[in-house]
Design a protein around this motif. Structure first.
Motif, PDB file in Angstrom:
ATOM      1  N   PHE A 128       0.846  -1.195   0.000  1.00 33.17           N
ATOM      2  CA  PHE A 128       0.000   0.000   0.000  1.00 33.17           C
ATOM      3  C   PHE A 128       0.875   1.237   0.000  1.00 33.17           C
ATOM      4  N   THR A 129       0.604   2.131  -0.963  1.00 29.28           N
ATOM      5  CA  THR A 129       1.280   3.423  -1.044  1.00 29.28           C
ATOM      6  C   THR A 129       0.210   4.501  -1.006  1.00 29.28           C
ATOM      7  N   PRO A 130       0.333   5.516  -0.133  1.00 26.52           N
ATOM      8  CA  PRO A 130      -0.666   6.582  -0.102  1.00 26.52           C
ATOM      9  C   PRO A 130      -0.802   7.240  -1.469  1.00 26.52           C
ATOM     10  N   PRO A 131      -2.014   7.325  -2.023  1.00 27.13           N
ATOM     11  CA  PRO A 131      -2.184   7.965  -3.331  1.00 27.13           C
ATOM     12  C   PRO A 131      -1.918   9.458  -3.260  1.00 27.13           C
ATOM     13  N   SER A 132      -1.510  10.021  -4.382  1.00 27.90           N
ATOM     14  CA  SER A 132      -1.221  11.454  -4.449  1.00 27.90           C
ATOM     15  C   SER A 132      -2.519  12.251  -4.552  1.00 27.90           C
TER      16      SER A 132
ATOM     17  N   GLY B 133       5.905  30.390   0.485  1.00 26.84           N
ATOM     18  CA  GLY B 133       7.198  29.873   0.073  1.00 26.84           C
ATOM     19  C   GLY B 133       7.726  28.923   1.123  1.00 26.84           C
ATOM     20  N   ILE B 134       8.571  28.005   0.726  1.00 27.64           N
ATOM     21  CA  ILE B 134       9.100  27.024   1.669  1.00 27.64           C
ATOM     22  C   ILE B 134      10.609  27.213   1.757  1.00 27.64           C
ATOM     23  N   GLN B 135      11.034  27.784   2.860  1.00 25.28           N
ATOM     24  CA  GLN B 135      12.449  28.040   3.095  1.00 25.28           C
ATOM     25  C   GLN B 135      12.967  27.076   4.159  1.00 25.28           C
ATOM     26  N   GLU B 136      14.292  27.016   4.236  1.00 23.54           N
ATOM     27  CA  GLU B 136      14.912  26.116   5.212  1.00 23.54           C
ATOM     28  C   GLU B 136      14.450  26.415   6.638  1.00 23.54           C
ATOM     29  N   TRP B 137      14.327  27.689   6.973  1.00 17.61           N
ATOM     30  CA  TRP B 137      13.948  28.038   8.334  1.00 17.61           C
ATOM     31  C   TRP B 137      12.530  27.579   8.667  1.00 17.61           C
ATOM     32  N   GLN B 138      11.669  27.475   7.622  1.00 12.99           N
ATOM     33  CA  GLN B 138      10.306  27.016   7.877  1.00 12.99           C
ATOM     34  C   GLN B 138      10.266  25.519   8.174  1.00 12.99           C
ATOM     35  N   ILE B 139      11.149  24.768   7.530  1.00 15.20           N
ATOM     36  CA  ILE B 139      11.258  23.340   7.842  1.00 15.20           C
ATOM     37  C   ILE B 139      11.800  23.171   9.258  1.00 15.20           C
ATOM     38  N   PHE B 140      12.753  24.017   9.625  1.00 17.68           N
ATOM     39  CA  PHE B 140      13.293  23.962  10.984  1.00 17.68           C
ATOM     40  C   PHE B 140      12.222  24.324  12.017  1.00 17.68           C
ATOM     41  N   LYS B 141      11.404  25.316  11.698  1.00 16.30           N
ATOM     42  CA  LYS B 141      10.325  25.704  12.603  1.00 16.30           C
ATOM     43  C   LYS B 141       9.336  24.549  12.785  1.00 16.30           C
ATOM     44  N   LEU B 142       9.050  23.835  11.705  1.00 17.24           N
ATOM     45  CA  LEU B 142       8.171  22.674  11.791  1.00 17.24           C
ATOM     46  C   LEU B 142       8.807  21.601  12.673  1.00 17.24           C
ATOM     47  N   TYR B 143      10.089  21.385  12.478  1.00 10.76           N
ATOM     48  CA  TYR B 143      10.817  20.421  13.299  1.00 10.76           C
ATOM     49  C   TYR B 143      10.735  20.782  14.784  1.00 10.76           C
ATOM     50  N   GLN B 144      10.917  22.057  15.091  1.00 12.08           N
ATOM     51  CA  GLN B 144      10.825  22.495  16.482  1.00 12.08           C
ATOM     52  C   GLN B 144       9.470  22.151  17.085  1.00 12.08           C
ATOM     53  N   ARG B 145       8.440  22.313  16.293  1.00  7.49           N
ATOM     54  CA  ARG B 145       7.088  22.029  16.794  1.00  7.49           C
ATOM     55  C   ARG B 145       6.925  20.545  17.087  1.00  7.49           C
ATOM     56  N   TYR B 146       7.406  19.701  16.165  1.00  8.90           N
ATOM     57  CA  TYR B 146       7.307  18.266  16.392  1.00  8.90           C
ATOM     58  C   TYR B 146       8.157  17.819  17.572  1.00  8.90           C
ATOM     59  N   ALA B 147       9.302  18.444  17.747  1.00  7.85           N
ATOM     60  CA  ALA B 147      10.231  18.046  18.797  1.00  7.85           C
ATOM     61  C   ALA B 147       9.937  18.752  20.111  1.00  7.85           C
TER      62      ALA B 147
ATOM     63  N   ILE C 173      13.813  13.599   5.467  1.00  4.31           N
ATOM     64  CA  ILE C 173      12.522  12.915   5.352  1.00  4.31           C
ATOM     65  C   ILE C 173      11.463  13.872   4.820  1.00  4.31           C
ATOM     66  N   PHE C 174      11.419  15.076   5.379  1.00  2.00           N
ATOM     67  CA  PHE C 174      10.384  16.016   4.982  1.00  2.00           C
ATOM     68  C   PHE C 174      10.588  16.498   3.551  1.00  2.00           C
ATOM     69  N   LYS C 175      11.831  16.715   3.163  1.00  2.00           N
ATOM     70  CA  LYS C 175      12.088  17.140   1.779  1.00  2.00           C
ATOM     71  C   LYS C 175      11.697  16.044   0.795  1.00  2.00           C
ATOM     72  N   ASN C 176      11.870  14.788   1.184  1.00  2.00           N
ATOM     73  CA  ASN C 176      11.410  13.697   0.329  1.00  2.00           C
ATOM     74  C   ASN C 176       9.897  13.724   0.192  1.00  2.00           C
ATOM     75  N   TYR C 177       9.186  13.982   1.300  1.00  2.00           N
ATOM     76  CA  TYR C 177       7.731  14.096   1.225  1.00  2.00           C
ATOM     77  C   TYR C 177       7.314  15.306   0.386  1.00  2.00           C
TER      78      TYR C 177
ATOM     79  N   ALA D 290       2.822  17.330   2.245  1.00  2.00           N
ATOM     80  CA  ALA D 290       4.043  16.772   2.824  1.00  2.00           C
ATOM     81  C   ALA D 290       3.881  16.567   4.325  1.00  2.00           C
ATOM     82  N   VAL D 291       3.277  17.553   4.993  1.00  2.00           N
ATOM     83  CA  VAL D 291       3.014  17.411   6.429  1.00  2.00           C
ATOM     84  C   VAL D 291       2.088  16.228   6.672  1.00  2.00           C
ATOM     85  N   ARG D 292       1.097  16.080   5.820  1.00  2.00           N
ATOM     86  CA  ARG D 292       0.150  14.976   5.997  1.00  2.00           C
ATOM     87  C   ARG D 292       0.856  13.616   5.890  1.00  2.00           C
TER      88      ARG D 292
END
Length: 587
Positions: free
Chosen positions: A227-231, A386-400, A414-418, A429-431
């Motif tokens: 099973f692969t999540p459909p796009s 826009g999706i900048q590096e700092w926004q991915i880091f901010k998301l990481y902070q929230r998860y962590a 992982i997130f960039k792959n998503y 990607a978040v989903r």
């Protein structure tokens, strides 16, 4: 049908049947109604099962279930919600059935389609199938990871052992409990292990959601993703009205099938959108029983909203109040529930709720788990400009929990792959991260471990494969805008008069009860302090003693960024669980 254990040896069986019995006893809470074993000494295969009888309470659904003619044996944990339609399909293909349950449907589906059968299943399951003619063992887990399935090598590489819970490994002679240091660090940073195949133990792995593993002669041959999540579909290819009608029709069918049982069924009703939708849809099939939970000595109380829904749907409603003393008493004795270590705050309080459901005679409950992750129910889903590096880091902070540690580079990859899979769509990607990493390894484990520890089966209609596939295909603008989330669910509730507007428009209410008590309840805070700050603890080993003293003794809530530690409640709760868990698993 809720607990399975077994192994396949490299050579003839060299582990006594008593070991299998002991392993089954260690997970007896998953299935107190029946127990069974199967041995083939010549081929080195042993299968064991503990049963929680839900559908077809007769001996006809006893496990392990064997088809002597085909030479296939199955032990199965879960529920197949589309088993009736599959049974009809298999009967047209010449199969005959001796039971009324779903286990035999799974067995005969494998006989008919081999490993391709897993694509036919809509349900929650962990299953082991022994194909004797081909001397192959198949281990499979459902697409959204509702049921856990662990595996690892026997000591001295003598074969493969598998089980529904890690505690079964403690019964294996010469098994060494070795912590996986990377998993331990992920637990401290995220509250769970987000790697899809790692567990807290270095010598135990887990089958990822939507995968099956093939084993021959005690050696893993291949692990396959079925099973692969459909796009998400382009907006130009779909009509909003069509999607809404399709979702509603599917939800009606899925909820109807989730109510099927030969024992009493209830619904955990929080008063939020998700559980309220389930309650409304279920009530169309007759009066249902709903149960709401509230916390003594806490500001967390949603009972008023639950009462509105219960009255609207004309349910038989119950309220359960849980106190700090109950949680303190339970957590000391039941830290073993956390098994493959995770830190969802509500596991113990939810377990107490499941126990009370069982005391009421309710053996099956429906829960709203999975809706937020699949239908974009959190603030993390909001698309940045826009999706900048700092926004991915901010998301990481929230998860962590805003605790920066060593896993940001891994999380970023992982997130960039998503993001690549989602064509740069941040929400999608978040989903994928939520539903593929956080949900099956943390939130769903809370549901499974807490309910099974009370010998209650929890069912999650939102995580049914058919609902998940619809959700994955929805474009982001069907899910959220700048002012609201889960848009299509709210629209469905309004269009089909499922809920009063005060409920369907209500924003998500989120709170952490253990965090609340550590902050507000002196007795709970003292209990946590006594465990965390005692001599020779994990707190000292990890170099967190001064930080926890600042928090628990001096009331300091955190250190400002860029310090590695910024919110102490998360760290305190994780250290509390780690210390109590270690008392069971690291003796």
């Amino acid at each position: 049908m809720c607990g399975l254990v077994g192994w396949q040896s490299v050579s003839k069986q060299d582990i006594a049947p008593q070991v299998l019995d002991n392993a089954l006893d260690s997970i007896a809470h998953r299935g107190p109604d029946d127990s069974g074993t199967y041995f083939d000494d010549d081929l080195g295969i042993a299968l064991g099962h503990r049963r929680l009888s839900i559908i077809d309470l007769s001996d006809a659904s006893h496990q392990p279930m064997i088809d002597p003619q085909a030479g296939v044996v199955i032990v199965y944990n879960g529920e197949l919600y589309n088993f009736r339609s599959l049974r009809t399909q298999l009967e047209t293909l010449g199969h005959h059935f001796k039971s009324r349950g779903d286990t035999e449907v799974v067995l005969r589906a494998f006989i008919q389609w081999g490993a391709g059968c897993f694509n036919y299943f809509a349900g929650m399951f962990a299953v082991a199938i022994w194909d004797k003619p081909n001397q192959s063992l198949y281990l499979a887990r459902d697409p959204t990871g509702m049921k856990p399935l662990y595996y690892g090598e026997l000591p001295d590489r003598k074969g493969i052992v598998f089980a529904s819970e890690i505690k079964a490994w403690l019964q294996i002679p010469d098994f060494q409990v070795n912590l996986d240091q990377q998993s331990l660090q992920q637990f401290l940073e995220f509250g769970y292990t987000f790697d899809q195949d790692r567990t807290i133990l270095a010598n135990v792995k887990k089958i990822p959601p939507g995968f099956y593993l093939k084993v021959q002669r005690g050696k893993t041959q291949e692990i396959c993703q079925y099973f692969t999540p459909p796009s998400a579909l382009p907006e130009t290819l779909i009509k909003p009205s069509d999607q809404l009608e399709h979702l509603y029709a599917t939800f009606k069918q899925v909820v109807s099938e989730h109510l099927l049982a030969d024992v009493p069924v209830g619904i955990l009703l929080s008063g939020g959108l998700d559980s309220s939708l389930l309650t409304s849809l279920a009530s169309k099939h007759g009066q249902v029983t709903t149960i709401s939970m509230a916390f003594a000595e806490s500001t967390i109380d949603e009972r008023a909203n639950a009462q509105i829904v219960a009255q609207y749907a004309n349910t038989k409603h119950h309220e359960v109040i849980i106190s700090p003393n109950e949680v303190i008493g339970q957590i000391q004795n039941k830290a073993w529930i956390f098994d493959d270590l995770f830190s969802d705050w509500g596991t113990i309080s939810t377990n107490i709720l499941y126990q009370k459901c069982r005391d009421m005679g309710i053996k099956v409950v429906l829960v709203g788990e999975g809706s937020d992750e699949l239908f974009a129910g959190y603030g993390t889903f909001v698309q940045p400009h826009g999706i900048q590096e700092w926004q991915i880091f901010k998301l990481y902070q929230r998860y962590a929990g805003r605790r920066y540690g060593k896993f940001y580079p891994k999380f970023r990859n992982i997130f960039k792959n998503y993001l690549n899979i989602s064509s740069g769509d941040f929400c999608q990607a978040v989903r994928l991260f939520e539903s593929q990493r956080q949900l099956p390894n943390n939130y769903v484990m809370k549901v499974d471990k807490a309910s099974m520890a009370a010998s209650v089966e929890a069912r999650s209609p939102f995580l049914d494969r058919r609902i998940a596939e619809i959700a994955y295909r929805l474009p982001s603008n069907y899910l959220l805008d700048q002012s609201s989330n889960k848009l299509i669910l709210r629209e469905m509730a309004q269009k089909y008069d499922l809920l009063p507007e005060v409920v369907s428009d209500r924003p998500k209410f989120g709170a952490s009860i253990a965090s609340s008590w550590i902050e507000e309840n002196s007795q709970f805070r003292q209990f946590a302090s006594d465990v965390i700050l005692q001599p020779n603890t994990w707190c000292q080993k990890l170099g967190l003693q001064s930080a926890m003293e600042d928090y628990l003794i001096h009331g300091k809530k955190g250190y400002a960024l860029p310090s590695n530690l910024s919110i102490f409640t998360h760290i305190a709760w994780r250290l509390l669980l780690l210390e109590l868990w270690s008392g069971f698993y690291l003796k």
